[in-house]
Design a protein around this motif. Structure first.
Motif, short mmCIF file in Angstrom:
data_model
loop_
_atom_site.label_atom_id
_atom_site.label_comp_id
_atom_site.label_asym_id
_atom_site.label_seq_id
_atom_site.Cartn_x
_atom_site.Cartn_y
_atom_site.Cartn_z
N ASN A 113 -0.35 15.74 -15.07
CA ASN A 113 -0.67 15.88 -13.66
C ASN A 113 -2.12 16.17 -13.45
O ASN A 113 -2.83 16.72 -14.11
N SER A 148 3.88 5.88 -5.48
CA SER A 148 3.94 5.94 -6.94
C SER A 148 2.78 6.76 -7.50
O SER A 148 2.93 7.44 -8.50
N GLU A 149 1.65 6.72 -6.83
CA GLU A 149 0.47 7.46 -7.29
C GLU A 149 0.57 8.96 -7.00
O GLU A 149 0.18 9.79 -7.82
N HIS A 150 1.11 9.33 -5.84
CA HIS A 150 1.09 10.73 -5.41
C HIS A 150 2.41 11.47 -5.54
O HIS A 150 2.43 12.62 -5.92
N ASP A 177 0.83 -1.22 0.00
CA ASP A 177 0.00 0.00 0.00
C ASP A 177 0.86 1.26 0.00
O ASP A 177 0.53 2.25 -0.65
N HIS A 187 2.16 1.76 -3.55
CA HIS A 187 1.09 2.25 -4.41
C HIS A 187 0.83 3.74 -4.18
O HIS A 187 0.73 4.52 -5.13
N PHE A 188 0.76 4.14 -2.92
CA PHE A 188 0.51 5.54 -2.60
C PHE A 188 1.63 6.44 -3.12
O PHE A 188 1.39 7.47 -3.74
N ARG A 203 6.18 13.90 -13.82
CA ARG A 203 5.35 13.89 -15.01
C ARG A 203 5.25 15.27 -15.63
O ARG A 203 5.27 16.28 -14.93
N GLN A 259 4.27 12.39 -9.21
CA GLN A 259 3.65 13.41 -10.07
C GLN A 259 4.63 14.51 -10.42
O GLN A 259 4.52 15.13 -11.46
#
Length: 162
Positions: free
Chosen positions: A162, A149-151, A143, A146-147, A157, A154
């Motif tokens: 974004n 890499s997700e947040h 978890d 995942h968090f 990018r 950015q």
């Protein structure tokens, strides 16, 4: 009943949270004994305070190749204050010196007194000019990965993504 519920929600919204106050302008030493300071530009703090959590963070940051963390407006803070000094000097610090990223080390728990934490979980705080906007807790490596890499990725990018 609705009036009571509204009153309770209103009071809750106005009540202070322990982490709503700005974090201390903390300067900690890293694993190479260099100053590591929280700045107004810092947007994320990943905070570990138990051994397994420290391993999760190391694995995730290594796997996602986030070094240097400053590029992601991120600081990793590891609370090693409960570890006996001789153990940290002989084993933990040499191991951390192999990491490709900096770790701000808490050797005195008073430096992070009042920081949000839950037993056996990793704390991730989102900041805005030293003020904690959000607090997230993770009780496993998957978890957390995942968090992050997700947040936190950015910042790499292009603006259009974004």
């Amino acid at each position: 009943m609705h009036r009571l519920l509204f009153t309770l929600l209103f009071c809750f919204a106005l009540s202070p949270f322990s982490y709503a106050e700005p974090l201390h302008h903390t300067s900690l030493k890293d694993q190479w004994d260099k100053e590591h300071t929280l700045t107004p530009e810092t947007q994320w703090i990943v905070y570990s305070h138990h051994r397994a959590g420290g391993e999760w963070v190391r694995n995730v940051l290594t796997k996602l190749d986030l070094a240097p963390l400053k590029q992601h407006k991120l600081i990793y803070v590891a609370d090693i204050s409960a570890m006996p000094g001789i153990i940290s000097r002989m084993f933990a610090l040499p191991k951390m010196q192999d990491y490709v990223f900096r770790v701000a080390l808490v050797e005195n728990a008073e430096h992070v007194e009042g920081w949000p934490k839950k037993e056996n979980q990793i704390t991730v705080m989102q900041l805005q000019s030293f003020n904690v906007k959000q607090v997230h807790y993770f009780d496993d490596e998957i978890d957390l990965e995942h968090f992050i890499s997700e947040h936190m990725l950015q910042t790499q990018r292009p603006a259009s993504e974004n």
